[in-house]
Motif scaffolding. Structure first.
Motif, PDB file in Angstrom:
ATOM      1  N   LEU A  28      43.709  37.945  36.290  1.00 51.64           N
ATOM      2  CA  LEU A  28      43.307  36.675  36.547  1.00 51.64           C
ATOM      3  C   LEU A  28      41.764  36.279  36.208  1.00 51.64           C
ATOM      4  N   ALA A  29      41.071  37.481  36.464  1.00 50.48           N
ATOM      5  CA  ALA A  29      39.525  36.949  35.944  1.00 50.48           C
ATOM      6  C   ALA A  29      39.270  36.789  34.529  1.00 50.48           C
ATOM      7  N   LEU A  30      39.966  37.485  34.001  1.00 51.99           N
ATOM      8  CA  LEU A  30      40.101  37.180  32.329  1.00 51.99           C
ATOM      9  C   LEU A  30      40.347  35.725  31.939  1.00 51.99           C
ATOM     10  N   ARG A  31      41.347  35.166  32.671  1.00 47.55           N
ATOM     11  CA  ARG A  31      41.798  33.915  32.195  1.00 47.55           C
ATOM     12  C   ARG A  31      40.558  33.001  32.779  1.00 47.55           C
ATOM     13  N   TYR A  32      40.054  33.195  33.757  1.00 47.48           N
ATOM     14  CA  TYR A  32      38.783  32.381  34.045  1.00 47.48           C
ATOM     15  C   TYR A  32      37.816  32.457  33.256  1.00 47.48           C
ATOM     16  N   PHE A  33      37.549  33.724  32.664  1.00 52.52           N
ATOM     17  CA  PHE A  33      36.382  33.957  31.905  1.00 52.52           C
ATOM     18  C   PHE A  33      36.592  33.082  30.699  1.00 52.52           C
ATOM     19  N   ARG A  34      37.627  33.114  30.175  1.00 55.89           N
ATOM     20  CA  ARG A  34      38.054  32.303  28.883  1.00 55.89           C
ATOM     21  C   ARG A  34      37.973  30.756  29.079  1.00 55.89           C
ATOM     22  N   GLU A  35      37.876  30.371  30.322  1.00 58.75           N
ATOM     23  CA  GLU A  35      37.906  28.848  30.603  1.00 58.75           C
ATOM     24  C   GLU A  35      36.604  28.691  31.586  1.00 58.75           C
ATOM     25  N   ARG A  36      35.573  29.411  31.324  1.00 59.15           N
ATOM     26  CA  ARG A  36      34.326  29.426  32.372  1.00 59.15           C
ATOM     27  C   ARG A  36      33.645  27.987  32.095  1.00 59.15           C
ATOM     28  N   ASP A  37      33.797  27.310  30.899  1.00 58.43           N
ATOM     29  CA  ASP A  37      33.097  25.825  30.796  1.00 58.43           C
ATOM     30  C   ASP A  37      33.433  25.165  31.798  1.00 58.43           C
ATOM     31  N   VAL A  38      34.651  25.314  32.658  1.00 59.39           N
ATOM     32  CA  VAL A  38      35.031  24.302  33.504  1.00 59.39           C
ATOM     33  C   VAL A  38      34.682  24.907  34.926  1.00 59.39           C
ATOM     34  N   LEU A  39      34.386  25.838  35.146  1.00 60.69           N
ATOM     35  CA  LEU A  39      33.916  26.466  36.430  1.00 60.69           C
ATOM     36  C   LEU A  39      32.648  25.705  37.071  1.00 60.69           C
ATOM     37  N   VAL A  40      32.672  25.378  38.284  1.00 65.07           N
ATOM     38  CA  VAL A  40      31.919  24.850  38.952  1.00 65.07           C
ATOM     39  C   VAL A  40      30.864  26.197  39.485  1.00 65.07           C
ATOM     40  N   ILE A 126      37.765  50.731  38.916  1.00 66.18           N
ATOM     41  CA  ILE A 126      36.993  49.791  38.414  1.00 66.18           C
ATOM     42  C   ILE A 126      37.898  49.169  37.057  1.00 66.18           C
ATOM     43  N   VAL A 127      38.049  47.871  36.975  1.00 67.10           N
ATOM     44  CA  VAL A 127      38.608  47.541  35.604  1.00 67.10           C
ATOM     45  C   VAL A 127      37.704  46.603  34.830  1.00 67.10           C
ATOM     46  N   ASP A 128      37.496  46.872  33.742  1.00 63.13           N
ATOM     47  CA  ASP A 128      36.620  46.263  32.779  1.00 63.13           C
ATOM     48  C   ASP A 128      37.783  45.415  31.699  1.00 63.13           C
ATOM     49  N   PRO A 129      37.986  44.039  32.125  1.00 59.95           N
ATOM     50  CA  PRO A 129      39.069  43.367  31.258  1.00 59.95           C
ATOM     51  C   PRO A 129      38.526  43.438  29.888  1.00 59.95           C
ATOM     52  N   CYS A 130      37.530  42.984  29.507  1.00 60.61           N
ATOM     53  CA  CYS A 130      36.760  42.717  28.358  1.00 60.61           C
ATOM     54  C   CYS A 130      36.965  43.976  27.187  1.00 60.61           C
ATOM     55  N   SER A 131      36.610  45.106  27.907  1.00 57.67           N
ATOM     56  CA  SER A 131      36.856  46.319  27.040  1.00 57.67           C
ATOM     57  C   SER A 131      37.982  46.940  27.296  1.00 57.67           C
ATOM     58  N   GLU A 132      39.027  46.401  27.892  1.00 58.64           N
ATOM     59  CA  GLU A 132      40.287  46.808  28.318  1.00 58.64           C
ATOM     60  C   GLU A 132      40.301  48.373  28.784  1.00 58.64           C
ATOM     61  N   GLU A 133      39.404  48.651  29.726  1.00 59.48           N
ATOM     62  CA  GLU A 133      39.138  49.820  30.158  1.00 59.48           C
ATOM     63  C   GLU A 133      39.551  49.823  31.755  1.00 59.48           C
ATOM     64  N   CYS A 134      40.226  50.782  32.333  1.00 50.11           N
ATOM     65  CA  CYS A 134      40.432  50.938  33.946  1.00 50.11           C
ATOM     66  C   CYS A 134      39.911  52.205  34.188  1.00 50.11           C
ATOM     67  N   PHE A 135      38.930  52.436  35.160  1.00 50.61           N
ATOM     68  CA  PHE A 135      38.338  53.652  35.598  1.00 50.61           C
ATOM     69  C   PHE A 135      39.310  53.837  37.189  1.00 50.61           C
ATOM     70  N   VAL A 136      39.540  55.175  37.224  1.00 50.01           N
ATOM     71  CA  VAL A 136      40.160  55.529  38.378  1.00 50.01           C
ATOM     72  C   VAL A 136      39.787  56.934  39.013  1.00 50.01           C
ATOM     73  N   GLY A 137      39.395  57.129  40.379  1.00 53.11           N
ATOM     74  CA  GLY A 137      39.097  58.326  40.726  1.00 53.11           C
ATOM     75  C   GLY A 137      39.332  58.524  42.138  1.00 53.11           C
ATOM     76  N   ALA A 138      39.369  59.770  42.638  1.00 54.77           N
ATOM     77  CA  ALA A 138      39.659  60.228  43.926  1.00 54.77           C
ATOM     78  C   ALA A 138      38.504  61.122  44.454  1.00 54.77           C
ATOM     79  N   VAL A 139      37.741  61.211  45.204  1.00 48.16           N
ATOM     80  CA  VAL A 139      36.689  62.316  45.320  1.00 48.16           C
ATOM     81  C   VAL A 139      37.682  63.832  45.752  1.00 48.16           C
TER      82      VAL A 139
END
Ligand code: IPD
Ligand code: CA
Length: 281
Positions: A28-40, A126-139
């Motif tokens: 969802l965030a990536l969709r907004y990122f690609r159309e960020r010109d119209v975000l207020v 932590i998901v980094d959509p532009c790098s297509e990376e997903c970091f996952v961890g449990a202590v």
């Protein structure tokens, strides 16, 4: 993920669900990122902005978590908290960390979902959509990026890699400037991506040798802190002194660098917490 023996079923179930939610939030965030010109864009404070994208992504995350785990606590950057943080599972969420980068068209932003249990940091995604990376961890259970185990850099000095130095106008600038000065004198290089959460994920993955920022809020830092701890790194206790609601200084590195790092931060004038017992000589 590496060995998960020490991780409770309660945390494992939540982490698996949070990974799915974070991935959906990233889409969802990536969709907004690609159309960020119209975000207020609205201004929350000095160099602190927000848009509809942040709010809608947090609504998606909060709604999904509340439906699946209705009794869990929650605190998020955009919608605030419910006040129950001391016991049981509590979600600590930043829908878009690195909002200024996001709105400026830079790729260094991420979705950050942390989990506390009984007042302690337990897990993070932590998901980094532009790098297509997903970091996952449990202590206690290891950390991974796109399914591959990660670990902090096993170095004993700053010369061996990049150190991310974060800054916000919530704190005075002098310690940050002094730290950069001392870091360079130590042979290190400063870097600033603009997403503290992603910076901590990159410490967990050994891409930065260290991360420091004079103040970060819990939603910006808890998921990344979980990744650092899960991966076997060092980070100061972010939950001390009401850190969930008030935030804290953040210092994260591999374990061999930690004591020297803490000393350099002290020389630079950061307002440091008491040294952890493992540093006592
Ligand atoms: C900010 C980013 C930035 C850090 C600030 C945070 P936001 O969060 O993590 O890198 O330096 O302390 O407030 O506003 O982009 O969610
Ligand atoms: Ca944010």
């Amino acid at each position: 993920m590496t060995a998960r023996g020490a991780v409770t079923q309660q945390v494992q179930d939540r982490l698996a669900f949070a990974e799915d939610v974070a991935r959906r939030a990233g889409v969802l965030a990536l969709r907004y990122f690609r159309e960020r010109d119209v975000l207020v864009v609205e201004t929350k404070g000095q160099q602190d902005v927000v848009s509809r994208a942040d709010r809608e992504v947090e609504d998606l995350i909060r709604g999904a978590l509340a439906e699946r785990f209705p009794n869990d606590g929650f605190i998020g950057e955009e919608t605030g908290g419910d006040g129950s943080y001391a016991s049981g599972p509590v979600w600590v969420v930043d829908p878009i960390d690195g909002t200024q980068c996001f709105l400026s068209g830079l790729p260094t932003w991420c979705v950050s979902i942390g989990l506390m249990v009984d007042g302690g940091i337990a897990a993070g995604v932590i998901v980094d959509p532009c790098s297509e990376e997903c970091f996952v961890g449990a202590v206690g259970g290891g950390a991974a990026c796109n399914g591959r185990p990660i670990a902090p850099a096993d170095v004993a000095d700053f010369r061996s890699g990049l150190t991310e130095v974060g800054f916000s106008f919530r704190v005075p600038k002098a310690p940050t400037v002094s730290f950069i000065d001392r870091l360079i004198d130590s042979g290190g290089i400063y870097h600033r991506s603009g997403s503290g959460a992603l910076g901590l994920a990159h410490v967990a993955a050994g891409r930065y040798v260290a991360y420091i920022e004079g103040h970060m809020n819990s939603w910006d830092s808890f998921a990344g802190a979980a990744l650092v701890l899960a991966a076997g790194g060092w980070i100061n206790d972010l939950t001390a002194n009401d850190g969930v609601t008030g935030g804290a200084i953040v210092m994260a590195s591999g374990r061999r660098l930690a004591e020297q790092f803490y000393a350099l931060a002290g020389e630079a004038g950061y307002d440091l917490p008491e040294p952890p017992p493992e540093f006592a000589r």
